[in-house]
Design a protein around this motif. Structure first.
Motif, PDB file in Angstrom:
ATOM      1  N   VAL A 238       0.848  -1.185   0.000  1.00 52.21           N
ATOM      2  CA  VAL A 238       0.000   0.000   0.000  1.00 52.21           C
ATOM      3  C   VAL A 238       0.889   1.242   0.000  1.00 52.21           C
ATOM      4  CG1 VAL A 238      -1.870   1.225   1.177  1.00 52.21           C
ATOM      5  CG2 VAL A 238      -1.753  -1.275   1.271  1.00 52.21           C
ATOM      6  N   SER A 239       0.884   1.973  -1.111  1.00 48.20           N
ATOM      7  CA  SER A 239       1.706   3.173  -1.220  1.00 48.20           C
ATOM      8  C   SER A 239       1.145   4.286  -0.345  1.00 48.20           C
ATOM      9  CB  SER A 239       1.759   3.645  -2.673  1.00 48.20           C
ATOM     10  OG  SER A 239       0.469   4.074  -3.100  1.00 48.20           O
ATOM     11  N   ARG A 240       1.948   5.323  -0.167  1.00 47.66           N
ATOM     12  CA  ARG A 240       1.497   6.452   0.652  1.00 47.66           C
ATOM     13  C   ARG A 240       0.261   7.110   0.045  1.00 47.66           C
ATOM     14  NH1 ARG A 240       5.957  10.783   2.240  1.00 47.66           N
ATOM     15  NH2 ARG A 240       6.736   8.870   3.229  1.00 47.66           N
ATOM     16  N   SER A 241       0.266   7.266  -1.283  1.00 50.39           N
ATOM     17  CA  SER A 241      -0.869   7.910  -1.930  1.00 50.39           C
ATOM     18  C   SER A 241      -2.128   7.046  -1.838  1.00 50.39           C
ATOM     19  CB  SER A 241      -0.549   8.216  -3.397  1.00 50.39           C
ATOM     20  OG  SER A 241      -0.273   7.021  -4.116  1.00 50.39           O
ATOM     21  N   LEU A 242      -1.959   5.716  -1.966  1.00 53.22           N
ATOM     22  CA  LEU A 242      -3.111   4.829  -1.854  1.00 53.22           C
ATOM     23  C   LEU A 242      -3.631   4.812  -0.421  1.00 53.22           C
ATOM     24  CD1 LEU A 242      -5.065   2.814  -3.057  1.00 53.22           C
ATOM     25  CD2 LEU A 242      -3.336   1.021  -2.782  1.00 53.22           C
ATOM     26  N   ARG A 243      -2.726   4.873   0.540  1.00 57.74           N
ATOM     27  CA  ARG A 243      -3.158   4.907   1.937  1.00 57.74           C
ATOM     28  C   ARG A 243      -3.974   6.181   2.216  1.00 57.74           C
ATOM     29  NH1 ARG A 243      -1.721   1.483   5.444  1.00 57.74           N
ATOM     30  NH2 ARG A 243       0.087   0.819   4.229  1.00 57.74           N
ATOM     31  N   ALA A 244      -3.539   7.287   1.607  1.00 57.21           N
ATOM     32  CA  ALA A 244      -4.295   8.533   1.766  1.00 57.21           C
ATOM     33  C   ALA A 244      -5.675   8.398   1.143  1.00 57.21           C
ATOM     34  CB  ALA A 244      -3.530   9.687   1.124  1.00 57.21           C
ATOM     35  N   ARG A 245      -5.755   7.717  -0.012  1.00 60.24           N
ATOM     36  CA  ARG A 245      -7.049   7.485  -0.658  1.00 60.24           C
ATOM     37  C   ARG A 245      -7.961   6.669   0.263  1.00 60.24           C
ATOM     38  NH1 ARG A 245      -9.218   9.791  -5.094  1.00 60.24           N
ATOM     39  NH2 ARG A 245      -7.316   9.391  -6.297  1.00 60.24           N
ATOM     40  N   LEU A 246      -7.417   5.659   0.906  1.00 57.98           N
ATOM     41  CA  LEU A 246      -8.209   4.838   1.805  1.00 57.98           C
ATOM     42  C   LEU A 246      -8.772   5.667   2.961  1.00 57.98           C
ATOM     43  CD1 LEU A 246      -5.821   1.745   1.996  1.00 57.98           C
ATOM     44  CD2 LEU A 246      -8.115   1.731   0.990  1.00 57.98           C
ATOM     45  N   ARG A 247      -7.945   6.560   3.493  1.00 62.37           N
ATOM     46  CA  ARG A 247      -8.369   7.338   4.653  1.00 62.37           C
ATOM     47  C   ARG A 247      -9.382   8.418   4.308  1.00 62.37           C
ATOM     48  NH1 ARG A 247      -2.679   7.456   5.859  1.00 62.37           N
ATOM     49  NH2 ARG A 247      -2.653   9.603   5.102  1.00 62.37           N
ATOM     50  N   ARG A 248      -9.243   9.022   3.113  1.00 59.99           N
ATOM     51  CA  ARG A 248      -9.988  10.249   2.827  1.00 59.99           C
ATOM     52  C   ARG A 248     -11.130  10.100   1.833  1.00 59.99           C
ATOM     53  NH1 ARG A 248      -4.398  13.614   1.781  1.00 59.99           N
ATOM     54  NH2 ARG A 248      -3.533  13.429   3.897  1.00 59.99           N
TER      55      ARG A 248
ATOM     56  N   LEU B 157     -15.927 -15.289   2.265  1.00 61.23           N
ATOM     57  CA  LEU B 157     -15.692 -13.864   2.448  1.00 61.23           C
ATOM     58  C   LEU B 157     -16.833 -13.214   3.235  1.00 61.23           C
ATOM     59  CD1 LEU B 157     -14.481 -12.796  -1.120  1.00 61.23           C
ATOM     60  CD2 LEU B 157     -13.080 -12.997   0.946  1.00 61.23           C
ATOM     61  N   PRO B 158     -16.507 -12.402   4.258  1.00 64.36           N
ATOM     62  CA  PRO B 158     -17.552 -11.647   4.939  1.00 64.36           C
ATOM     63  C   PRO B 158     -18.094 -10.574   4.002  1.00 64.36           C
ATOM     64  CG  PRO B 158     -15.380 -10.999   5.734  1.00 64.36           C
ATOM     65  CD  PRO B 158     -15.171 -12.172   4.834  1.00 64.36           C
ATOM     66  N   GLY B 159     -19.403 -10.360   4.006  1.00 68.93           N
ATOM     67  CA  GLY B 159     -20.009  -9.475   3.028  1.00 68.93           C
ATOM     68  C   GLY B 159     -20.502  -8.145   3.563  1.00 68.93           C
ATOM     69  N   ASP B 160     -20.216  -7.821   4.840  1.00 71.76           N
ATOM     70  CA  ASP B 160     -20.711  -6.586   5.437  1.00 71.76           C
ATOM     71  C   ASP B 160     -20.221  -5.355   4.664  1.00 71.76           C
ATOM     72  OD1 ASP B 160     -21.790  -8.207   7.365  1.00 71.76           O
ATOM     73  OD2 ASP B 160     -20.160  -7.869   8.795  1.00 71.76           O
ATOM     74  N   ARG B 161     -21.035  -4.310   4.653  1.00 73.78           N
ATOM     75  CA  ARG B 161     -20.611  -3.031   4.081  1.00 73.78           C
ATOM     76  C   ARG B 161     -19.655  -2.369   5.080  1.00 73.78           C
ATOM     77  NH1 ARG B 161     -23.559   0.310   0.021  1.00 73.78           N
ATOM     78  NH2 ARG B 161     -22.520   2.340  -0.049  1.00 73.78           N
ATOM     79  N   LEU B 162     -18.417  -2.129   4.632  1.00 68.92           N
ATOM     80  CA  LEU B 162     -17.369  -1.650   5.521  1.00 68.92           C
ATOM     81  C   LEU B 162     -16.678  -0.433   4.916  1.00 68.92           C
ATOM     82  CD1 LEU B 162     -15.702  -5.062   6.450  1.00 68.92           C
ATOM     83  CD2 LEU B 162     -17.262  -3.716   7.882  1.00 68.92           C
ATOM     84  N   PRO B 163     -16.248   0.515   5.751  1.00 72.40           N
ATOM     85  CA  PRO B 163     -15.513   1.681   5.258  1.00 72.40           C
ATOM     86  C   PRO B 163     -14.076   1.305   4.905  1.00 72.40           C
ATOM     87  CG  PRO B 163     -15.663   1.767   7.638  1.00 72.40           C
ATOM     88  CD  PRO B 163     -16.484   0.591   7.221  1.00 72.40           C
ATOM     89  N   VAL B 164     -13.562   1.828   3.808  1.00 72.05           N
ATOM     90  CA  VAL B 164     -12.185   1.515   3.426  1.00 72.05           C
ATOM     91  C   VAL B 164     -11.203   2.268   4.320  1.00 72.05           C
ATOM     92  CG1 VAL B 164     -12.828   1.039   1.056  1.00 72.05           C
ATOM     93  CG2 VAL B 164     -12.022   3.328   1.656  1.00 72.05           C
ATOM     94  N   ALA B 165     -11.690   3.268   5.063  1.00 69.61           N
ATOM     95  CA  ALA B 165     -10.807   4.021   5.968  1.00 69.61           C
ATOM     96  C   ALA B 165     -10.181   3.124   7.024  1.00 69.61           C
ATOM     97  CB  ALA B 165     -11.597   5.157   6.647  1.00 69.61           C
ATOM     98  N   ARG B 166     -10.805   1.986   7.311  1.00 66.23           N
ATOM     99  CA  ARG B 166     -10.248   1.076   8.312  1.00 66.23           C
ATOM    100  C   ARG B 166      -8.906   0.501   7.869  1.00 66.23           C
ATOM    101  NH1 ARG B 166     -12.903  -2.220   4.889  1.00 66.23           N
ATOM    102  NH2 ARG B 166     -12.385  -4.463   4.854  1.00 66.23           N
ATOM    103  N   LEU B 167      -8.605   0.571   6.574  1.00 61.89           N
ATOM    104  CA  LEU B 167      -7.379  -0.009   6.030  1.00 61.89           C
ATOM    105  C   LEU B 167      -6.286   1.018   5.853  1.00 61.89           C
ATOM    106  CD1 LEU B 167      -9.125  -2.113   3.234  1.00 61.89           C
ATOM    107  CD2 LEU B 167      -8.436  -2.891   5.500  1.00 61.89           C
ATOM    108  N   GLY B 168      -6.543   2.280   6.160  1.00 63.08           N
ATOM    109  CA  GLY B 168      -5.612   3.352   5.851  1.00 63.08           C
ATOM    110  C   GLY B 168      -4.548   3.585   6.831  1.00 63.08           C
TER     111      GLY B 168
END
Length: 235
Positions: A59-69, A224-235
């Motif tokens: 996970v690059s820095r820019s991709l991590r920022a995308r996940l968070r924001r 695979l768990p199918g819950d709707r989850l925020p991608v910010a959890r991966l940032g």
């Protein structure tokens, strides 16, 4: 801080996949196929055995920022037909399928794709039977990217992915890795290691190592768990 769920471990002593303590009842393992295939160990260089595999996501820095924001969220199997259509329609993604399995240039014109109508019918049927799965990336109610593939035990074989917003296909792959790890899976087969996938951590495996890992992981009770989850959890 590196999210532990965004990494897949390689082969280890004992069972290759950690079994989840709790989770959905696993899908039944398909019975023997009526088709006769040669031993994959004897396949040619471009034969039946894919050697691309993903051991961990970079996970690059820019991709991590995308996940968070980004504010995006993901689901599993909520819009399989729409993801399949997005992957089949190159007009929706200037780079075609986005990486997992870019098809041959069967049609250089607008909308050319390796995912032909009969293949779409076949994948939809596999989904209806519980073997093909999609991961969707949402911006509110709008589908902005996703991927689909075949799940067999602790192995997920990615077929194709697409994006309508920058980095949405990358986010889909990071999220898939997290969900598969959480469920106890241990291998994402990307089939072809493209520069796009190599930037995310994909690497080639020697055939013997791949077949050994596949044999040990394919019968694990993973879903695979199918819950709707925020991608910010991966940032």
């Amino acid at each position: 801080m590196e999210p532990p769920e965004a990494k897949l471990s390689g082969p280890a002593p004992g069972p290759p996949c950690a079994r989840p303590k709790e989770g959905p009842i696993p899908l039944p393992i398909p019975g023997p196929s009526r088709w006769r295939f040669p031993d994959p160990a004897t396949a040619g260089e471009d034969g039946l055995v894919g050697i691309g595999a993903l051991e961990g996501v970079t996970v690059s820095r820019s991709l991590r920022a995308r996940l968070r924001r980004s504010g995006w969220e993901t689901t599993v199997d909520r819009a399989f037909a729409a993801v399949l259509a997005g992957c089949a329609d190159r007009r929706g993604d200037p780079r075609g399928s986005g990486g997992l399995k870019p098809g041959p240039p069967v049609d250089q014109g607008e909308g050319g794709t390796w995912i032909t109508p009969p293949m779409r019918v076949a994948y939809q049927r596999l989904h209806d039977l519980g073997h093909a799965h999609s991961l969707e990336v949402w911006a509110g109610d709008k589908l902005v990217g996703g991927l689909y593939g075949i799940g067999v035990g602790g192995v997920f074989t990615g077929e194709s992915m697409f994006h309508l917003a920058s980095d949405a296909s990358k986010v889909a792959l990071v999220d898939l890795t997290a969900r598969l790890t959480e469920a106890g899976g241990c291998l994402i087969d990307v089939q072809m290691v493209t520069p796009h996938l190599a930037s995310l951590g994909a690497r080639d495996l020697p055939r013997a190592e791949f077949l050994d890992l596949l044999a040990r992981a394919r019968d694990e009770p993973v879903r695979l768990p199918g819950d709707r989850l925020p991608v910010a959890r991966l940032g």
